[in-house]
Design an enzyme around this catalytic site. Structure first.
Site, PDB file in Angstrom:
ATOM      1  N   HIS A 280       0.860  -1.187   0.000  1.00 43.90           N
ATOM      2  CA  HIS A 280       0.000   0.000   0.000  1.00 43.90           C
ATOM      3  C   HIS A 280       0.895   1.235   0.000  1.00 43.90           C
ATOM      4  O   HIS A 280       1.712   1.428   0.907  1.00 43.90           O
ATOM      5  CB  HIS A 280      -0.929   0.000   1.218  1.00 43.90           C
ATOM      6  N   ALA A 281       0.713   2.066  -1.016  1.00 35.82           N
ATOM      7  CA  ALA A 281       1.669   3.133  -1.306  1.00 35.82           C
ATOM      8  C   ALA A 281       1.883   4.103  -0.142  1.00 35.82           C
ATOM      9  O   ALA A 281       3.003   4.498   0.153  1.00 35.82           O
ATOM     10  CB  ALA A 281       1.193   3.895  -2.544  1.00 35.82           C
TER      11      ALA A 281
ATOM     12  N   GLU B  49       1.651   3.847   3.039  1.00 37.87           N
ATOM     13  CA  GLU B  49       2.094   3.345   4.340  1.00 37.87           C
ATOM     14  C   GLU B  49       3.620   3.390   4.412  1.00 37.87           C
ATOM     15  O   GLU B  49       4.305   2.372   4.426  1.00 37.87           O
ATOM     16  CB  GLU B  49       1.528   1.930   4.552  1.00 37.87           C
TER      17      GLU B  49
ATOM     18  N   ARG C 260      -3.100   4.999  -2.260  1.00 38.81           N
ATOM     19  CA  ARG C 260      -3.002   3.660  -1.654  1.00 38.81           C
ATOM     20  C   ARG C 260      -2.721   2.555  -2.678  1.00 38.81           C
ATOM     21  O   ARG C 260      -1.951   1.635  -2.437  1.00 38.81           O
ATOM     22  CB  ARG C 260      -4.344   3.360  -0.963  1.00 38.81           C
TER      23      ARG C 260
ATOM     24  N   ARG D 103      -6.020  -6.677  -2.346  1.00 42.76           N
ATOM     25  CA  ARG D 103      -7.310  -7.323  -2.588  1.00 42.76           C
ATOM     26  C   ARG D 103      -7.244  -8.120  -3.895  1.00 42.76           C
ATOM     27  O   ARG D 103      -8.248  -8.567  -4.401  1.00 42.76           O
ATOM     28  CB  ARG D 103      -8.442  -6.268  -2.717  1.00 42.76           C
TER      29      ARG D 103
HETATM   30 ZN    ZN Z   1      -2.015  -1.599   4.124  1.00 44.50          ZN
END
Ligand code: ZN
Length: 430
Positions: free
Chosen positions: A193-194, A196, A248, A265
């Site tokens: 996730h970008a 984070e 994200r 996902r």
């Molecule tokens: Zn994440």
């Protein structure tokens, strides 16, 4: 803190919120793929009780710009853009829903999260790479560090690319080998996730510990080979640095107005189930099919090609301070050895606590947080058959959320390293 007090605090902050725009006509959806730096001035993160009336919560999330940052069974952190902040807070007050403002101004938090020290570059030149763990680094710095290690420790370290991202960036891995022919394997990744940022920062710190501080980690380095990808989503990571700090997903161009797929996902185990969306514009958009994205496709193939004797798997995310166990795709779907995984998870949480003081909760992700299908940990356990598979949500618990200031990198990473030690011991005994 009592909710009554939170309401008072919420009211106080509502009164200083920016005024609504004065009836400017909506210009229709604006493409998210314009390459301009986005300002989050006036945007806020508010926290509400998770058990708030479902209809009220749903009506807030009808606005595409409203984003659930984190949450569990008791509370939920909600990002509200500047243009909707007053409206949403007024709405909540009218419905007698208490809330607290966690971040008063998201842009202000972003402005101070990554203050780079001026002597950093000079210092970096002397040691052959630019990593400091005192600030969040570019992809170039991170990849430069991996290459530096490969050159400096050629007998221990191998660096390569698992494949290319949507925009053609390599997805670099590092293999840190024990030199032991009977070694077990341990997978570690970050940056799926970008936004984070603490995740790649932590994973590169773990790499530095395993390579440059090997003597002090000998007990987990002599019979385990580590397979590590610090940034699974390199396009997204660079995009957060240049244009949208809170991006994200990856940068897939399937939809002009809403690019990007949620790479966590998109994995091919029970793909498409709960906690995912088939709408491009959603943050949890799952893609057109399992492994529709080059990032998840290449990384999963890389894992499958090396899965023999791979017994450990940790994927680092933020935030919330959790050690999460599969399966996450639905309620009440636990692997048969869940108790053993939980035992090790609890031990890791204790190790974290003793090293840095942070409290990490341990449990099944669907139960502790919410179900989400297509995650990498479910696939690691369910398809690749990796025994000790965890998702770790790093610091913090919502004070800064994704905009965790850089001075927390080292304390957070030391805690993560303690968790790696605990899981590595279990891998050795498996
Ligand atoms: Zn994440």
């Amino acid at each position: 803190m009592k909710w009554g007090l939170l309401l008072v605090l919420g009211l106080a902050s509502a009164s200083v919120a920016r005024p609504e725009s004065d009836g400017e006509a909506e210009s229709g959806p604006s493409p998210d793929n314009q390459d301009e730096r986005v300002s989050y001035e006036g945007a806020q993160v508010i926290q509400v009780d998770t058990n708030t009336d479902k209809e009220i919560i749903e009506s807030i999330f009808k606005k595409k710009e409203v984003d659930r940052w984190a949450g569990n069974r008791t509370h939920m952190d909600i990002f509200v853009p500047s243009s909707l902040a007053s409206e949403i807070k007024t709405f909540l007050m009218e419905k007698n829903v208490s809330y607290s403002v966690m971040i008063e101004d998201v842009q202000r938090a972003i402005d101070v999260e990554n203050l780079v020290e001026t002597d950093e570059d000079e210092f970096a030149g002397r040691k052959g790479h630019k990593m400091t763990w005192k600030s969040y680094h570019s992809l170039e710095d991170i990849y430069g560090y991996l290459d530096f290690l490969a050159e400096t420790y050629p007998s221990q370290v191998r660096v390569g690319s698992a494949g290319n991202s949507v925009e053609g960036r390599p997805i670099k891995y590092i293999v840190i080998s024990s030199g032991n022919p009977n070694a077990k394997k341990f997978w570690i990744d970050g940056g799926i996730h970008a936004r984070e940022w603490i995740s790649p920062a932590t994973v590169t710190y773990i790499i530095s510990e395993l390579v440059e501080n090997r003597d002090n980690n000998q007990q987990i380095a002599s019979d385990i080979d580590y397979y590590i990808v610090p940034v699974i989503n390199p396009d997204g990571y660079e995009y957060t640095r240049r244009y949208q700090r809170l991006w994200r997903k990856n940068r897939s161009r399937g939809n002009y107005f809403c690019p990007g797929v949620d790479l966590n996902r998109n994995w091919g185990y029970k793909w498409g189930g709960l906690g995912t969306s088939n709408e491009n514009c959603r943050e949890i958009y799952r893609g057109t099919g399992p492994f529709s994205e080059p990032e998840t496709r290449s990384v999963s193939n890389f894992i499958l090609n090396n899965k023999n004797d791979m017994k450990g798997f940790i994927t680092f995310h933020s935030y919330g301070q959790y050690i999460l166990l599969p399966y996450g795709h639905d309620y009440n779907t636990l692997p048969p050895d869940f108790k053993e995984m939980e035992r090790v998870g609890r031990k890791a949480a204790l190790a974290i606590k003793s090293v840095g003081g942070a409290t990490y909760q341990v449990g099944n992700s669907a139960k502790l947080l919410y179900p989400a299908a297509g995650g990498s940990d479910d696939w690691a356990k369910g398809v690749a058959g990796i025994k000790y598979a965890y998702t770790i949500e790093l610091r913090d618990q919502g004070t800064y959320g994704f905009t965790l200031p850089a001075q927390y990198i080292i304390p957070t990473a030391k805690e993560a390293m303690a968790a790696v030690h605990t899981v590595a011991r279990a891998v050795q005994e498996s």
